[in-house]
Design a protein around this motif. Sequence first.
Motif, PDB file in Angstrom:
ATOM      1  N   ASN A   1      27.851  95.358  71.680  1.00  0.00           N
ATOM      2  CA  ASN A   1      28.147  96.488  70.891  1.00  0.00           C
ATOM      3  C   ASN A   1      29.602  96.603  70.490  1.00  0.00           C
ATOM      4  O   ASN A   1      30.370  96.507  71.193  1.00  0.00           O
ATOM      5  CB  ASN A   1      28.006  97.879  71.642  1.00  0.00           C
ATOM      6  CG  ASN A   1      27.997  98.992  71.065  1.00  0.00           C
ATOM      7  OD1 ASN A   1      28.247  99.242  69.945  1.00  0.00           O
ATOM      8  ND2 ASN A   1      28.155 100.142  71.692  1.00  0.00           N
ATOM      9  N   LEU A   2      29.724  96.247  69.290  1.00  0.00           N
ATOM     10  CA  LEU A   2      31.292  96.136  68.636  1.00  0.00           C
ATOM     11  C   LEU A   2      31.354  97.640  68.135  1.00  0.00           C
ATOM     12  O   LEU A   2      30.881  98.172  67.213  1.00  0.00           O
ATOM     13  CB  LEU A   2      31.216  95.125  67.559  1.00  0.00           C
ATOM     14  CG  LEU A   2      32.434  94.719  67.145  1.00  0.00           C
ATOM     15  CD1 LEU A   2      33.663  94.465  68.084  1.00  0.00           C
ATOM     16  CD2 LEU A   2      32.213  93.854  65.865  1.00  0.00           C
TER      17      LEU A   2
ATOM     18  N   GLU B   1      25.821  96.724  78.629  1.00  0.00           N
ATOM     19  CA  GLU B   1      26.351  96.655  77.535  1.00  0.00           C
ATOM     20  C   GLU B   1      27.547  96.031  77.406  1.00  0.00           C
ATOM     21  O   GLU B   1      28.540  96.357  77.885  1.00  0.00           O
ATOM     22  CB  GLU B   1      26.295  98.047  76.948  1.00  0.00           C
ATOM     23  CG  GLU B   1      26.608  98.149  75.718  1.00  0.00           C
ATOM     24  CD  GLU B   1      26.431  99.800  74.933  1.00  0.00           C
ATOM     25  OE1 GLU B   1      27.167 100.322  74.080  1.00  0.00           O
ATOM     26  OE2 GLU B   1      25.645 100.474  75.509  1.00  0.00           O
ATOM     27  N   ALA B   2      27.698  94.986  76.585  1.00  0.00           N
ATOM     28  CA  ALA B   2      29.174  94.279  76.475  1.00  0.00           C
ATOM     29  C   ALA B   2      29.669  94.724  75.183  1.00  0.00           C
ATOM     30  O   ALA B   2      29.190  94.975  74.205  1.00  0.00           O
ATOM     31  CB  ALA B   2      28.905  92.880  76.454  1.00  0.00           C
ATOM     32  N   VAL B   3      31.008  95.679  75.469  1.00  0.00           N
ATOM     33  CA  VAL B   3      31.240  96.475  74.379  1.00  0.00           C
ATOM     34  C   VAL B   3      32.688  95.559  74.071  1.00  0.00           C
ATOM     35  O   VAL B   3      33.603  95.381  74.859  1.00  0.00           O
ATOM     36  CB  VAL B   3      31.972  97.784  74.778  1.00  0.00           C
ATOM     37  CG1 VAL B   3      32.553  98.541  73.813  1.00  0.00           C
ATOM     38  CG2 VAL B   3      30.410  98.674  75.236  1.00  0.00           C
ATOM     39  N   GLY B   4      33.029  95.271  72.745  1.00  0.00           N
ATOM     40  CA  GLY B   4      34.153  94.965  72.054  1.00  0.00           C
ATOM     41  C   GLY B   4      34.763  95.850  71.126  1.00  0.00           C
ATOM     42  O   GLY B   4      33.911  96.636  70.504  1.00  0.00           O
TER      43      GLY B   4
ATOM     44  N   VAL C   1      34.971  94.021  76.658  1.00  0.00           N
ATOM     45  CA  VAL C   1      35.109  92.525  76.843  1.00  0.00           C
ATOM     46  C   VAL C   1      36.232  92.524  75.499  1.00  0.00           C
ATOM     47  O   VAL C   1      36.069  92.863  74.538  1.00  0.00           O
ATOM     48  CB  VAL C   1      33.722  91.976  76.455  1.00  0.00           C
ATOM     49  CG1 VAL C   1      34.187  90.645  76.024  1.00  0.00           C
ATOM     50  CG2 VAL C   1      32.798  92.061  77.343  1.00  0.00           C
ATOM     51  N   ASP C   2      37.197  91.807  75.869  1.00  0.00           N
ATOM     52  CA  ASP C   2      38.366  91.496  74.951  1.00  0.00           C
ATOM     53  C   ASP C   2      38.475  89.917  74.834  1.00  0.00           C
ATOM     54  O   ASP C   2      39.473  89.402  74.189  1.00  0.00           O
ATOM     55  CB  ASP C   2      39.607  92.125  75.157  1.00  0.00           C
ATOM     56  CG  ASP C   2      40.264  91.802  76.620  1.00  0.00           C
ATOM     57  OD1 ASP C   2      39.537  90.793  77.127  1.00  0.00           O
ATOM     58  OD2 ASP C   2      41.200  92.319  76.794  1.00  0.00           O
TER      59      ASP C   2
ATOM     60  N   GLY D   1      37.713 101.097  66.820  1.00  0.00           N
ATOM     61  CA  GLY D   1      38.415 102.047  67.693  1.00  0.00           C
ATOM     62  C   GLY D   1      39.203 101.514  68.572  1.00  0.00           C
ATOM     63  O   GLY D   1      39.171 100.421  69.024  1.00  0.00           O
ATOM     64  N   ASP D   2      40.184 102.578  69.139  1.00  0.00           N
ATOM     65  CA  ASP D   2      40.928 102.180  70.306  1.00  0.00           C
ATOM     66  C   ASP D   2      40.095 101.794  71.398  1.00  0.00           C
ATOM     67  O   ASP D   2      39.094 102.585  71.798  1.00  0.00           O
ATOM     68  CB  ASP D   2      41.988 103.233  70.560  1.00  0.00           C
ATOM     69  CG  ASP D   2      42.762 103.261  71.807  1.00  0.00           C
ATOM     70  OD1 ASP D   2      43.387 102.029  72.307  1.00  0.00           O
ATOM     71  OD2 ASP D   2      42.338 104.291  72.777  1.00  0.00           O
ATOM     72  N   PRO D   3      40.434 100.878  72.216  1.00  0.00           N
ATOM     73  CA  PRO D   3      39.445 100.410  73.441  1.00  0.00           C
ATOM     74  C   PRO D   3      39.546 101.462  74.543  1.00  0.00           C
ATOM     75  O   PRO D   3      38.457 101.946  75.124  1.00  0.00           O
ATOM     76  CB  PRO D   3      40.259  99.119  73.936  1.00  0.00           C
ATOM     77  CG  PRO D   3      40.702  98.511  72.805  1.00  0.00           C
ATOM     78  CD  PRO D   3      41.435  99.808  72.017  1.00  0.00           C
TER      79      PRO D   3
END
Length: 152
Positions: free
Chosen positions: A89-90, A39-42, A14-15, A93-95
């Motif tokens: 989850n934030l 799990e939404a990861v940014g 997610v961006d 690091g590099d996506p």
Amino acid sequence: MGLGSGKAKIIVGVDGSEASLEALRKARYLAEPLNAQIEAVGCWEFPRMYDGYLMTDIGGGIRENAAKVLNQAVTTVFGAATPTNVKINLIQGDPKSALIKASQNADLLMVGRRGHGGFHGLLIGSVSSACVAHAKCPVMVVHAPEDGEHGS
């Protein structure tokens, strides 16, 4: 699906872009029949300067802005009350690296597609490309809805 725990896991990159919101919507659609955890990861990084990283957070808000974008995306898709099967989850690091690493513990990785240049409809972004090439689980690349379309 499921990695031994009995519950499938869908990771969504997610961006804040329309394509990533659509990926989150698609994950919501898939999660229910699969009894899956989402799990939404940014991701966030310190800005690069020359050959190194600028280790001070100029303006004090890079991490906070990334957290705001991630939380707003989840609220936009799921409403004010985040469902119990959705985790935020934030990651610093590099996506590309973060999502590929997260894919090791997932049944499905979902990312939005961002095209550039004259072949906008045919190209996928660098993060999407890297995930397709290197993820440790299946990857779904989701396009942003066209004008007039609505997410599921």
